[in-house]
Design an enzyme around this catalytic site. Sequence first.
Site, mmCIF file in Angstrom:
data_model
loop_
_atom_site.group_PDB
_atom_site.id
_atom_site.type_symbol
_atom_site.label_atom_id
_atom_site.label_comp_id
_atom_site.label_asym_id
_atom_site.label_seq_id
_atom_site.Cartn_x
_atom_site.Cartn_y
_atom_site.Cartn_z
ATOM 1 C CG ASP A 1 2.177 38.557 32.363
ATOM 2 O OD1 ASP A 1 2.957 38.988 32.801
ATOM 3 O OD2 ASP A 1 1.507 37.793 32.578
ATOM 4 C CG ASP B 1 2.255 36.945 39.422
ATOM 5 O OD1 ASP B 1 2.552 37.526 38.244
ATOM 6 O OD2 ASP B 1 1.856 35.361 38.238
HETATM 7 C C1 GLA Z 1 1.539 36.273 34.667
HETATM 8 C C2 GLA Z 1 0.415 37.914 35.658
HETATM 9 C C3 GLA Z 1 -0.340 37.728 36.086
HETATM 10 C C4 GLA Z 1 -1.085 36.980 35.083
HETATM 11 C C5 GLA Z 1 -0.800 35.713 34.177
HETATM 12 C C6 GLA Z 1 -1.903 34.496 33.160
HETATM 13 O O1 GLA Z 1 1.774 35.281 36.075
HETATM 14 O O2 GLA Z 1 1.537 38.101 36.231
HETATM 15 O O3 GLA Z 1 -0.594 38.612 36.138
HETATM 16 O O4 GLA Z 1 -1.527 37.555 34.132
HETATM 17 O O5 GLA Z 1 -0.105 35.606 33.850
HETATM 18 O O6 GLA Z 1 -1.116 34.017 32.783
#
Ligand code: GLA
Length: 542
Positions: free
Chosen positions: A262, A323
Site C-alpha cells: 500500500d 477503495d
Molecule cells: C487502503 C487500501 C485498502 C486497504 C486499507 C487498509 O485504504 O486501499 O485496500 O488495504 O488501506 O488499511
Amino acid sequence: MNPSQDYGSPPYDSEEAIKPFIPSAKMDVYTLDKRAISDPGKLTLTCLATGFYNKDVMMSVRKDTTTLPEELIMSSGVRLSDDDTYHYSILLMTYKALKGMHQAAAVFLLAFSAATQALDNGLMRTPPMGWLAWERFRCDIDCDNDPQNCINEVLFRDMADRLAEDGWRELGYVYVNIDDCWSSKTRDAKGRLQPDPKRQVLKFPGGIAKLARYVHDRGLKLGIYGDMGTYTCAGYPGTTLDTIETDAQTFAEWGIDMLKLDGCFSNSSVQEQGYPLMSKALNATDRPIGYSCSWPCYQGGLPPKVNYTILGEICNLWRNYGDIEDSWDSVLSIVDWFTDHQDIIQPAAGPGHWNDPDMLIIGDYGLSMDQSRSQMALWAIMAAPLFMSSDLRTINSGARAILQNKAAIAINQDPLGIQGRRLIKEKSGIDVFWRPLSNQASALVFFSRRTDMPYRYHTSLKALNYTKGTYMVYDVFSQKVQPMLKDTTDFVVSINPTGVVMWYVFPAAGWQAEAESVHFTEILKRMMLYQREEYADSLTEL
Ligand code: GLA
C-alpha cells in the site's frame, strides 16, 4: 570499436542499427505465437562473455516453443507490437566476435539489455484469484469480543478451509490474503515486522510461517500486506526505504506468495524509489512472490504522474483507483473511472501485469443479485484480479453461484489476457463491453445503468463490429445456448435495471478448433449437444 563513440539509445531492433557498432552481429526476428507462451517458464541464456558481462539474460519464452541457435549468446526480448504475436528481436553474435569486442561494447550491451529487463517472476499470467480480508473484515482487532471475525489466524484458516472444501480452489480461487492490521505496532529486536505477540487472545500464535504451512497444505497460497511508507493506512509499521530488503526477506522466509504494498504515509519520491526497489528485493529472495502495487492509486491513476510502462515491468497488478465499499454506488464509480480512462489503462494490462479495480463484494450486504452479476461480468470482461472479500463461511447460495460461474471465470482467465473495453455508451443508459478471447472467441457484456425496468436493447453483431459470419452464443448467467446468429441479424436482449446480460460468442466456422481447446470445453460440450442439428444446418447456409 571506438570507446568514445555515441551508440545512441536502445532499443537497437534491427540488424542495420547494430552493424555499425558490431559488424559481426546478426539479427533474427522470431515470431512467436503469444498463445504458445501464455504459460512461460524462464528460459535462461547464459552469456558466455564472462569477464565483462557475466549476467544471465532472461526471456519469457518457453523452451519448447522455439529452437534457439547454439551460437546465441546475447539476446533481448523486445515486444514490438501489441497484437496477437510477440516479436522477439534476437541479437546473434559469435563467441569470437564478443571476445574481441572492446569494453565499451559491453557497456552498450548492458544498456541494450536493461531496456527490456522486467519483473519476470513468471506469476499471474492470468488475473490472480482468491480471497482478501479487507473489504469485509477491515481492521477488526477485537479478538476478545469478536473472535470469529477479528484479524487473526482463525479467520484465515477458516477461509482456507472454505476455499479448499467448497469448490473454490478448483475454480482458481487460490490466494488467501491478509490485509492491514495483522502486525504488531512495533518491529522485533532485529528490526523485522512481526505479528502481534502480546494481545490477550493471540492473533497469530504460531506466527505467519505456521499459517503459511496450513494454507500451503491445502493447495492454496498466502498473501500479506505492507505499506511503502512510515505507517500502513491503519497505523501499523510501514516499510521505509531502509527496511525494504529486510521485509522482502522476512516475507520469503515465512513462505509468503503475494504481497500487496500500500502507499499510505508516503510521498511520490519515496514511492518512485520504493516500489521498484521492493520488486527487485522480492525477485532477489528467489521465492516467487506476486507483487500488487497500490502506487498508481496514490498518484491519481493517470499519466504523467503514473507510468504504466514501468508498472508493467515491476508489478504483477496494481490498484489504479480508490477503495471499493459495500455499495452499488461504489462499484459504479469504479466502473466509470475504468471505462472513462480505458484508452490509457486498457493497453497496460496483459499476462503477468493487471489493472486492479479492487475486491469483489458479491456475497456481502450492498449488492442485489443483478448488481452482483454485474460486478462479476464487468470484472471478468476487464480481466480484473478476482479477490472475493466476503464471509465464505456463511455466503448465500445465490452469491456463491455467481462467483463460481465457470463461463465468467473462463472469460476472466482467458490466456490471451487482453482487457476488455466499453464499445458503446448508449444514451438510453446501456453500455456494451467487448473482450477478445483466444481461438477467435469473444465476450460481450450488455450493462444497464437504468433504474426503471428491464430494458429491451435492440442491436446486431454487425453493429458491435463483428465481421461477416455466423456466430454461436452462450449466455453466461442464464447458462443457455442462443440460436445461431448471423452478424446482420437483429436481436434483442432484455437487461434488468443495474444488471447485465453476458455472452460468450464465437464464430460457427471455428467450432471444431474451439471444441478442442482446453478453455471452453464445458460450455462447448453443452452447446454441441444442444445445437448439433442446428449447427449442421448453419454450415450449409454459410
Ligand atoms: C487502503 C487500501 C485498502 C486497504 C486499507 C487498509 O485504504 O486501499 O485496500 O488495504 O488501506 O488499511
